[in-house]
Write a protein that holds these residues in place. Structure first.
Motif, PDB file in Angstrom:
ATOM      1  N   THR A  92       0.692  -1.613   0.486  1.00  0.00           N
ATOM      2  CA  THR A  92      -0.052   0.110   0.198  1.00  0.00           C
ATOM      3  C   THR A  92       1.137   1.308  -0.069  1.00  0.00           C
ATOM      4  OG1 THR A  92      -0.144   0.050   2.099  1.00  0.00           O
ATOM      5  CG2 THR A  92      -2.200  -1.744   1.131  1.00  0.00           C
ATOM      6  N   ASP A 121      -6.443  -8.540   0.131  1.00  0.00           N
ATOM      7  CA  ASP A 121      -7.314  -7.224   0.355  1.00  0.00           C
ATOM      8  C   ASP A 121      -6.605  -5.865  -0.668  1.00  0.00           C
ATOM      9  OD1 ASP A 121      -9.242  -9.053   0.119  1.00  0.00           O
ATOM     10  OD2 ASP A 121      -9.712  -7.878   2.788  1.00  0.00           O
ATOM     11  N   SER A 122      -5.034  -5.394   0.841  1.00  0.00           N
ATOM     12  CA  SER A 122      -4.405  -4.458  -0.067  1.00  0.00           C
ATOM     13  C   SER A 122      -3.372  -4.534  -0.648  1.00  0.00           C
ATOM     14  CB  SER A 122      -2.953  -5.058   1.413  1.00  0.00           C
ATOM     15  OG  SER A 122      -3.559  -5.333   2.778  1.00  0.00           O
ATOM     16  N   ASN A 125      -6.725  -3.714  -3.333  1.00  0.00           N
ATOM     17  CA  ASN A 125      -6.848  -2.174  -2.855  1.00  0.00           C
ATOM     18  C   ASN A 125      -6.349  -1.279  -2.992  1.00  0.00           C
ATOM     19  OD1 ASN A 125      -9.215  -3.047  -1.619  1.00  0.00           O
ATOM     20  ND2 ASN A 125      -8.376  -2.893   0.488  1.00  0.00           N
ATOM     21  N   LYS A 128      -6.315  -0.928  -7.191  1.00  0.00           N
ATOM     22  CA  LYS A 128      -8.289  -0.162  -7.364  1.00  0.00           C
ATOM     23  C   LYS A 128      -7.521   1.917  -7.755  1.00  0.00           C
ATOM     24  CE  LYS A 128     -11.967  -1.166  -7.802  1.00  0.00           C
ATOM     25  NZ  LYS A 128     -12.683  -1.208  -8.601  1.00  0.00           N
ATOM     26  N   ARG A 129      -6.316   1.764  -6.244  1.00  0.00           N
ATOM     27  CA  ARG A 129      -6.431   2.871  -6.376  1.00  0.00           C
ATOM     28  C   ARG A 129      -5.251   3.370  -7.449  1.00  0.00           C
ATOM     29  NH1 ARG A 129      -6.401   1.904  -0.919  1.00  0.00           N
ATOM     30  NH2 ARG A 129      -4.471   1.300  -0.801  1.00  0.00           N
ATOM     31  N   THR A 229      -9.710  -2.970 -13.257  1.00  0.00           N
ATOM     32  CA  THR A 229      -8.851  -2.627 -11.720  1.00  0.00           C
ATOM     33  C   THR A 229      -7.292  -2.220 -13.355  1.00  0.00           C
ATOM     34  OG1 THR A 229      -8.066  -5.157 -11.774  1.00  0.00           O
ATOM     35  CG2 THR A 229      -9.100  -4.597 -10.235  1.00  0.00           C
TER      36      THR A 229
END
Length: 433
Positions: A92, A121-122, A125, A128-129, A229
């Motif tokens: 992240t 999940d990390s 996400n 996705k960013r 994504t």
């Protein structure tokens, strides 16, 4: 080129606006160490592993391939990490321009350091960013292979893709695929590539928000882009390993080699998530995309298909763009509550003696110029995209600074100038062609 309006800039203090040729650009490529899989069946299907370290990896580190004077003019910095359970959550903190290569890891191997839900999940996400991920699809041994149990389905459910066994397997470009750098890229054009080893296959089913870039001879998808994504997902990791005939040589010698290095170039050139900006009533985006459609109050604006859009009324605006690979993506929205009035200043008119500099033309398509009232020395600037990713860092002393477009694509950038730790300039510049 049409000459756009000059913009007067007040510079606080006489400190140099830093700008000279930047250092060679770098692709940061992260990969999970093969040691996470212990010494069992799945070891080796990652960049430092048995099947890639003496072939695919060598090609990335060869400056004749990736280097300031190479076929692709960026060097590659490889980081092998994330060996322990839980460590992948560190992703992240990575810049979104980073490419993350997720190889193949056997969940059934007793030596495997398990991937937790928080880690998956990390990564999801972060992607996705805007993070860039190459995913080697999860596989489950089919009874047809007659081999030992093997399960690499680490990311499948989170990304929503499903693998089916079929041997032999191939990557034959679709019409969309032929338009990408993967099959027609800087290292040459190819008509297809092979899968390898015993676990070859395809995707079944494929969700609707997907672009199929390659198929097998039966028309079944083998290379896809997940448009939610913007990640690249390959049906067999061995498309990138020695098992599919990626050569044990730093040079690019065959089509399988080209398939691998072109893929890295494709991911590097994949645009960031589109971000909208307003500069003197001219809407623009943070990168150059394949196609554009501007929207006003959720309705497409007829004929508004250019990289920029000139405002004439208030409302909520966004753009839907097409990225390399064919995925469409909507930018963030911008609420415009008033249309500002801009007073033109011609470049031959007398400059205002009360200001320290002017910048023109802005927007531009080749170069822009900053004219300082007095000599300035020893300042440092950075040019970043709107997401804050650094594009150049440079130095300058003098009165007239020319900023060349060079390898910056169409879009909006931020010029930050500092002197002795003090910010003296922060302005948007727009490249329109």
């Amino acid at each position: 080129m049409k000459l756009f309006l000059q913009k007067i800039i007040t510079v606080f203090g006489l400190c140099a606006f830093v700008y000279h040729a930047s250092e060679a650009q770098v692709i940061n490529l992260h990969s999970i160490v093969s040691g996470r899989n212990g010494n069992g069946t799945g070891v080796g299907y990652t960049l430092d592993g048995t099947w890639m370290s003496q072939n695919a990896r060598l090609k990335l580190l060869n400056p004749a391939n990736f280097g300031s004077s190479g076929t692709y003019s960026k060097t590659i910095n490889i980081t092998d990490a994330y060996s322990a359970t839980g460590s992948l959550s560190q992703v992240t903190a990575l810049p979104y321009s980073t490419i993350f290569f997720f190889g193949s890891f056997d969940k059934l191997d007793p030596g495997t350091q398990a991937f937790t839900s928080a880690e998956v999940d990390s990564l999801y996400n972060w992607s996705k960013r805007g993070g860039k991920v190459i995913i080697c699809s999860g596989q489950l041994t089919s009874p047809q292979t007659g081999g030992p149990p093997y399960d690499s389905r680490v990311l499948d459910l989170k990304w929503g893709f499903f693998w089916a066994f079929q041997n032999p397997g191939y990557f034959i470009p679709t019409i969309t695929g032929t338009t990408t750098d993967i099959f027609n890229g800087p290292f040459g054009s190819i008509t297809g590539a092979y899968q390898g080893g015993s676990l070859q296959g395809y995707f079944n089913p494929v969700n609707s928000n997907t672009k199929v870039l390659a198929e097998n001879p039966d028309g079944k998808p083998t290379l896809i882009m997940d448009c939610s994504t913007l990640d690249l997902i390959i049906a067999d990791v061995d498309g990138y390993t020695s098992l599919s005939n990626v050569t044990a040589n730093p040079s690019v010698l065959n089509d399988q080699d080209k398939f691998w290095v072109n893929t890295i170039a494709f991911m590097d050139k994949l645009q960031p998530l589109p971000l909208i900006n307003n500069n003197n009533n001219l809407l623009g985006l943070n990168a150059s995309f394949v196609n554009y459609q501007w929207y006003h109050n959720n309705q497409p604006v007829s004929g508004a298909t250019s990289p920029t859009y000139s405002l004439s009324q208030t409302g909520v605006y966004f753009a839907e763009v097409t990225l390399n690979g064919g995925c469409k993506f909507k930018s963030d929205s911008l609420k415009v509550t008033s249309i500002s009035t801009v007073t033109p200043v011609g470049i031959n008119e007398k400059k205002n003696d009360s200001v320290h500099a002017i910048i023109y033309p802005n927007p531009f398509n080749a170069f822009l110029q900053v004219d300082f009232k007095q000599e300035i020395t020893n300042a440092q600037i950075k040019i970043t995209d709107e997401a804050g990713r650094e594009m150049r860092t440079q130095k300058f002393s003098g009165k007239i600074l020319k900023i060349e477009k060079e390898n910056l694509g169409k879009g909006v950038y931020i010029v930050n100038a500092e002197c002795n730790g003090t910010l003296i300039l922060k302005e948007k510049i727009i490249i329109v062609d």
